[in-house]
Enzyme design. Structure first.
Site, PDB file in Angstrom:
ATOM      1  CE  LYS A  53      12.287  -1.210  -3.462  1.00 58.59           C
ATOM      2  NZ  LYS A  53      11.064  -0.803  -4.148  1.00 58.59           N
TER       3      LYS A  53
ATOM      4  CD  GLN B 173       8.286  -2.840  -5.593  1.00 58.11           C
ATOM      5  OE1 GLN B 173       8.737  -2.282  -4.587  1.00 58.11           O
ATOM      6  NE2 GLN B 173       8.892  -2.775  -6.758  1.00 58.11           N
TER       7      GLN B 173
ATOM      8  CG  ASP C 216       8.631   4.391  -3.414  1.00 53.08           C
ATOM      9  OD1 ASP C 216       9.874   4.446  -3.407  1.00 53.08           O
ATOM     10  OD2 ASP C 216       7.986   3.478  -3.945  1.00 53.08           O
TER      11      ASP C 216
HETATM   12  N1  GUN Z   1       8.667  -0.410  -9.122  1.00 54.17           N
HETATM   13  C1  GUN Z   1       9.801  -0.165  -9.829  1.00 54.17           C
HETATM   14  N2  GUN Z   1      10.553   0.763  -9.199  1.00 54.17           N
HETATM   15  C2  GUN Z   1       9.880   1.106  -8.084  1.00 54.17           C
HETATM   16  C3  GUN Z   1      10.137   2.007  -7.026  1.00 54.17           C
HETATM   17  O1  GUN Z   1      11.153   2.714  -6.980  1.00 54.17           O
HETATM   18  N3  GUN Z   1       9.209   2.053  -6.041  1.00 54.17           N
HETATM   19  C4  GUN Z   1       8.068   1.305  -6.076  1.00 54.17           C
HETATM   20  N4  GUN Z   1       7.197   1.436  -5.078  1.00 54.17           N
HETATM   21  N5  GUN Z   1       7.783   0.470  -7.030  1.00 54.17           N
HETATM   22  C5  GUN Z   1       8.693   0.366  -8.031  1.00 54.17           C
END
Ligand code: GUN
Length: 294
Positions: free
Chosen positions: A54, A98, A121
């Site tokens: 990311k 995350q 998110d």
């Molecule tokens: N863990 C797995 N997919 C995601 C996501 O799209 N965002 C976040 N923050 N954690 C994740």
């Protein structure tokens, strides 16, 4: 006949270029640089890889990125106070915590601490609540589900009135993608581990979203002819012929299902690349809104 393959990598690259161009314009015309903060707690290798990807993609499109890394035994108060500090930071427009968080942390309280305007998110309980309500919209929807809708739109698949079957009810994919499909007037069935006669239910799908994490579970005889099949699974299966000793497969038996479906996503290179593309897009939207430009 063989299905059209949905090239998520190419579509994600197009979105990334669109975001990159807009970021450049924002900087040139308004001296605004969108900023994304990632918060990673602990040392889960998969999460570390995702966060690194990311951040790298942010760099590629000119989004400023800040990585906050906390030890796996960080307290609830430490994590929440980091989030609050990012809420107050004018250079940060998006905050991503995350998931999953270590077990001792209260995920809902951490996500609730994120400023709604910066919840790129889409996992803040208020945004999830709005996603689940008729006539309301979240400020942001979660990235992978949004990426799935974007893929369907960009290949020109009609959603309204179609039967959509979602395999899996996770908070990250299954449930939010069901809500997004419902908002687009599909008829939704959500299947899970207790669903009876799964094959029969799956076979009704005009649009099938597989997000269960079971390698190649969906077989060709489960799929309605000409269905659109979106495979969210990323599973490692042993493969001694590969240098790494494994290969990645989805939740769908790609080689046989592609002979039945009209469209299908490959794994890798289907849904996966879309997740980060949507996150970049959301961060750009957040920056424009917060700076009064969007
Ligand atoms: N863990 C797995 N997919 C995601 C996501 O799209 N965002 C976040 N923050 N954690 C994740």
């Amino acid at each position: 006949m063989s299905a059209n393959i949905i090239d998520g990598k190419a579509i994600a690259a197009t979105i990334q270029e669109e975001v990159s161009a807009e970021v450049a314009t924002l900087k040139a015309e308004n001296d605004v640089v969108p900023g994304l903060a990632t918060v990673l707690v602990g040392e889960d290798p998969a999460s570390e890889t995702y966060v690194r990807m990311k951040q790298r993609r942010c760099g590629e499109v000119g989004i400023h990125s800040v990585g906050i890394e906390l030890p796996g035994d960080a307290t609830q108060e430490t994590v929440e106070s980091k989030v609050r500090r990012l809420n107050a930071d004018r250079s940060i427009h998006g905050i991503l915590v995350q998931l999953p968080l270590p077990d001792h942390l209260d995920e809902e309280r951490v996500l609730s601490a994120i400023d709604l305007q910066k919840d790129v998110d889409g996992f803040h309980p208020v945004n999830i609540g709005r996603l689940a309500m008729k006539g309301r919209d979240p400020l942001f929807a979660p990235a992978t589900p949004s990426g799935i809708i974007e893929l369907l739109d960009r290949i020109g698949v009609a959603i309204e009135g179609r039967e959509a079957v979602v395999l899996g009810r996770s908070n990250i994919v299954g449930l939010p993608v069901s809500m997004l499909l419902l908002k687009r007037n599909a008829t939704i069935t959500i299947c899970h581990s207790r669903t009876q006669d799964l094959r029969r239910v799956v076979k009704r799908a005009d649009i099938l979203i597989a997000a269960v994490g079971r390698p190649e579970m969906v077989r060709a005889d489960w799929v309605k002819p000409d269905a659109v099949v979106i495979d969210v699974g990323i599973n490692r299966v042993e493969d001694p012929s590969r240098r790494r000793g494994y290969r990645l497969v989805g939740d769908v038996a790609f080689d046989t299902v592609k002979k039945i479906a009209s469209w299908i996503t490959p794994v890798p290179g289907g849904v996966g690349p879309m997740t980060i593309a949507m996150l970049l897009q959301n961060t750009l939207i957040a920056a424009k809104r917060i700076e009064g430009l969007g």
